[in-house]
Design a protein around this motif. Structure first.
Motif, short mmCIF file in Angstrom:
data_model
loop_
_atom_site.label_atom_id
_atom_site.label_comp_id
_atom_site.label_asym_id
_atom_site.label_seq_id
_atom_site.Cartn_x
_atom_site.Cartn_y
_atom_site.Cartn_z
N LEU A 126 2.51 -88.21 -25.00
CA LEU A 126 1.61 -87.07 -24.88
C LEU A 126 0.14 -87.49 -24.80
CD1 LEU A 126 3.41 -84.68 -27.38
CD2 LEU A 126 3.37 -84.48 -24.88
N GLY A 127 -0.10 -88.80 -24.72
CA GLY A 127 -1.45 -89.29 -24.52
C GLY A 127 -2.18 -89.74 -25.76
N ALA A 128 -1.52 -89.76 -26.90
CA ALA A 128 -2.17 -90.22 -28.13
C ALA A 128 -2.27 -91.74 -28.13
CB ALA A 128 -1.40 -89.75 -29.36
N GLY A 129 -3.22 -92.25 -28.91
CA GLY A 129 -3.46 -93.69 -28.93
C GLY A 129 -2.78 -94.41 -30.07
N THR A 130 -1.71 -93.87 -30.59
CA THR A 130 -1.03 -94.46 -31.74
C THR A 130 -0.41 -95.81 -31.39
OG1 THR A 130 -0.42 -92.19 -32.34
CG2 THR A 130 0.60 -93.98 -33.60
N GLN A 131 -0.55 -96.75 -32.33
CA GLN A 131 0.04 -98.08 -32.16
C GLN A 131 0.83 -98.44 -33.41
OE1 GLN A 131 -3.35 -100.61 -31.63
NE2 GLN A 131 -3.78 -99.90 -29.57
N MET A 132 1.95 -99.10 -33.21
CA MET A 132 2.69 -99.69 -34.32
C MET A 132 2.10 -101.06 -34.63
SD MET A 132 4.93 -97.55 -35.41
CE MET A 132 5.91 -98.65 -36.46
N LEU A 133 1.94 -101.35 -35.91
CA LEU A 133 1.37 -102.61 -36.35
C LEU A 133 2.37 -103.36 -37.23
CD1 LEU A 133 -2.22 -101.43 -37.39
CD2 LEU A 133 -1.52 -102.46 -35.22
N SER A 134 2.55 -104.62 -36.93
CA SER A 134 3.34 -105.48 -37.81
C SER A 134 2.51 -105.84 -39.03
CB SER A 134 3.74 -106.76 -37.06
OG SER A 134 2.57 -107.53 -36.80
N PRO A 135 3.13 -106.31 -40.11
CA PRO A 135 2.34 -106.76 -41.26
C PRO A 135 1.30 -107.81 -40.89
CG PRO A 135 4.64 -106.53 -41.88
CD PRO A 135 4.58 -106.32 -40.39
N ALA A 136 1.63 -108.70 -39.96
CA ALA A 136 0.66 -109.74 -39.57
C ALA A 136 -0.56 -109.13 -38.89
CB ALA A 136 1.34 -110.75 -38.66
N LYS A 137 -0.33 -108.20 -37.96
CA LYS A 137 -1.46 -107.56 -37.28
C LYS A 137 -2.27 -106.71 -38.25
CE LYS A 137 0.43 -107.39 -32.58
NZ LYS A 137 0.83 -106.50 -31.45
N LEU A 138 -1.57 -106.06 -39.17
CA LEU A 138 -2.26 -105.23 -40.15
C LEU A 138 -3.14 -106.09 -41.05
CD1 LEU A 138 -2.60 -102.37 -41.29
CD2 LEU A 138 -0.55 -102.75 -42.68
N ALA A 139 -2.61 -107.22 -41.49
CA ALA A 139 -3.37 -108.11 -42.36
C ALA A 139 -4.58 -108.70 -41.65
CB ALA A 139 -2.47 -109.24 -42.86
N ALA A 140 -4.44 -108.98 -40.36
CA ALA A 140 -5.57 -109.54 -39.62
C ALA A 140 -6.71 -108.53 -39.46
CB ALA A 140 -5.09 -110.02 -38.25
N ALA A 141 -6.34 -107.25 -39.23
CA ALA A 141 -7.35 -106.23 -38.99
C ALA A 141 -7.91 -105.66 -40.29
CB ALA A 141 -6.77 -105.10 -38.14
N TYR A 142 -7.07 -105.57 -41.32
CA TYR A 142 -7.46 -104.96 -42.59
C TYR A 142 -7.03 -105.87 -43.73
CZ TYR A 142 -7.94 -100.81 -39.63
OH TYR A 142 -8.32 -99.94 -38.64
N PRO A 143 -7.73 -106.97 -43.94
CA PRO A 143 -7.29 -107.97 -44.91
C PRO A 143 -7.37 -107.50 -46.36
CG PRO A 143 -9.44 -108.55 -44.02
CD PRO A 143 -8.93 -107.41 -43.20
N PHE A 144 -7.97 -106.34 -46.60
CA PHE A 144 -8.10 -105.87 -47.98
C PHE A 144 -6.84 -105.20 -48.51
CE2 PHE A 144 -10.38 -102.94 -45.06
CZ PHE A 144 -9.50 -101.85 -45.09
N TYR A 145 -5.84 -104.92 -47.63
CA TYR A 145 -4.58 -104.35 -48.12
C TYR A 145 -3.72 -105.40 -48.81
CZ TYR A 145 -5.03 -100.10 -45.14
OH TYR A 145 -5.42 -98.94 -44.54
N ASN A 146 -3.06 -105.01 -49.87
CA ASN A 146 -1.93 -105.77 -50.41
C ASN A 146 -0.68 -105.26 -49.70
OD1 ASN A 146 0.17 -106.88 -51.86
ND2 ASN A 146 -0.16 -105.61 -53.68
N LEU A 147 -0.06 -106.12 -48.91
CA LEU A 147 1.05 -105.70 -48.05
C LEU A 147 2.41 -106.05 -48.64
CD1 LEU A 147 -0.47 -106.51 -44.56
CD2 LEU A 147 -0.34 -104.29 -45.73
N ASP A 148 2.48 -106.33 -49.92
CA ASP A 148 3.78 -106.58 -50.56
C ASP A 148 4.70 -105.38 -50.32
OD1 ASP A 148 2.85 -108.96 -51.45
OD2 ASP A 148 2.64 -108.37 -53.55
N GLY A 149 5.83 -105.65 -49.72
CA GLY A 149 6.81 -104.61 -49.48
C GLY A 149 6.61 -103.82 -48.20
N ILE A 150 5.49 -103.96 -47.52
CA ILE A 150 5.22 -103.20 -46.31
C ILE A 150 5.81 -103.93 -45.11
CG2 ILE A 150 3.42 -102.27 -44.80
CD1 ILE A 150 3.73 -100.87 -47.54
#
Length: 400
Positions: A126-150
């Motif tokens: 429908l034209g939205a810009g949603t993207q799925m992120l792997s834990p690795a991509k998420l950690a690279a873009a937002y290193p302040f998250y604790n991704l244990d279990g994500i």
């Protein structure tokens, strides 16, 4: 300026019960349409709006929904916000930017990760810009998250985030008044029926107003209004808590509105951060119950924040408040449009926390029904009352 209590006229073409964001949007959209030449009355029980969801909202917008109609509603909402000055037809109207830090849904199990992935496909179609992120991509873009279990995340940085809903609300009321919308400080106490339509609205002040159509925009009291025509609504007030805090060490970039598997959500709020949570015992409340559970912050919210974002171990709470969702227990979706038999009674209820962002499209859609008898821009039929009577849920899984 205080609103008058008594109406000016005995007859109105449209009577809107509830004058917060939804009622104001419906009234404004009708009044601005050159094909409508009638009278509009908005009945508001509390013109201070102290406890209205409009006043207590976190004022965000997103396209990350799991049903097409909700995605399209919010896409129009984003366009309306972006072109607000144009819609107001007033050069003095402000620009209303969307601070597009986006929503970030975090998944800690395969089932929810699959739900996010399927929703992303629908949103993208429908034209939205949603993207799925792997834990690795998420950690690279937002290193302040604790991704244990994500194991996965979903994020849309386009037309998702905070906007100034309060200013939009003020302008809808202002421009509606300039276009002839009449507002009174009063309360609807009854609806008189005749020949399968509402003929009169009784007011607490004693008047009985004849009407061409009625729109139920009564928020958490919406079920009380619909009961006046014997139309049950599965809608009840549910408490939601908001916390504004300051971090000793601010994050290096805007924090997306992060929906944690714990049920807590948190986002940037200028130099502060804003978190939200539901009570552990999420039961229906009295519409006047806005009591805070002060233990929830220490016992649940702060620990969840500090776990997911370790920088939030050192924070200072600055403000708290409680608000209500008009929660649709069937499917957490709005109920819109005419009653199947009492055709001049229109529902505008049960937004379950989505109301502010959905108000532009919903106001437009209901104005089309009231003026033309049909939706002309975006078909909202899927959100009609028929599904309530049939107990046929149109479930929206992306409810915060």
């Amino acid at each position: 300026m205080a609103l008058p209590i008594r109406p000016t006229h005995q007859t109105y073409d449209i009577v809107v019960i509830g004058g917060a964001m939804m009622g104001s949007a419906v009234a404004w959209w009708c009044a601005r349409n050159p094909d409508f030449q009638g009278r509009i009355l908005v009945i508001e029980a509390d013109p201070t709006f102290e406890h209205a969801a409009t006043s207590l909202t976190n004022s965000c917008i997103r396209q990350q929904f799991g049903t097409a109609v909700n995605i399209q509603i919010s896409q129009f909402g984003a366009m309306f916000i972006d072109r607000f000055k144009e819609f107001m037809e007033d050069d003095s109207a402000p620009d209303i930017p969307i601070q597009s830090f986006g929503y970030m849904y975090l998944a800690d199990n395969d089932s929810f990760a699959e739900t996010l992935a399927n929703s992303q496909l629908l949103q993208a179609s429908l034209g939205a810009g949603t993207q799925m992120l792997s834990p690795a991509k998420l950690a690279a873009a937002y290193p302040f998250y604790n991704l244990d279990g994500i194991i996965a995340a979903s994020h849309n940085p386009v037309n998702e985030g905070y906007f100034d809903g309060g200013t939009i609300f003020d302008w809808l009321r202002k421009k509606g008044g300039q276009l002839g919308v009449e507002r009174i400080h009063n309360r609807a106490t009854g609806l008189r029926l005749g020949a399968n339509k509402v003929t009169h609205v009784a007011l607490a002040s004693g008047e009985s107003i004849s009407c061409g159509a009625v729109v139920n925009c009564a928020g958490t009291r919406g079920a009380e209004i619909s009961a006046m025509i014997d139309a049950p609504l599965p809608i009840e007030p549910r408490l939601r808590y908001t916390y504004v805090f300051e971090a000793e060490t601010p994050l290096p970039r805007d924090l997306p509105l992060t929906i944690d598997p714990s049920g807590i959500h948190v986002r940037s709020d200028g130099r502060y951060y804003m978190a939200g949570a539901a009570p552990d015992d999420d039961h229906p409340r009295d519409p006047d119950d806005f009591a805070m559970d002060h233990n929830l912050w220490e016992d649940k919210v702060w620990p969840a924040l500090a776990h997911r974002i370790p920088a939030f171990e050192r924070i200072k709470l600055r403000n708290t408040w409680a608000g209500h969702y008009d929660y649709n227990t069937l499917d957490q979706n709005a109920v819109l449009g005419p009653h199947p038999e009492v055709r001049n009674f229109h529902f505008c209820n049960g937004f379950s926390g989505h109301g502010l962002q959905q108000s532009p499209a919903v106001g437009r859609g209901l104005s089309e029904l009231l003026i033309y008898g049909a939706y002309r821009s975006l078909d909202l039929t899927a959100l009609g009352y028929e599904r309530i009577r049939a107990n046929a849920a149109l479930t929206e899984r992306a409810v915060i």
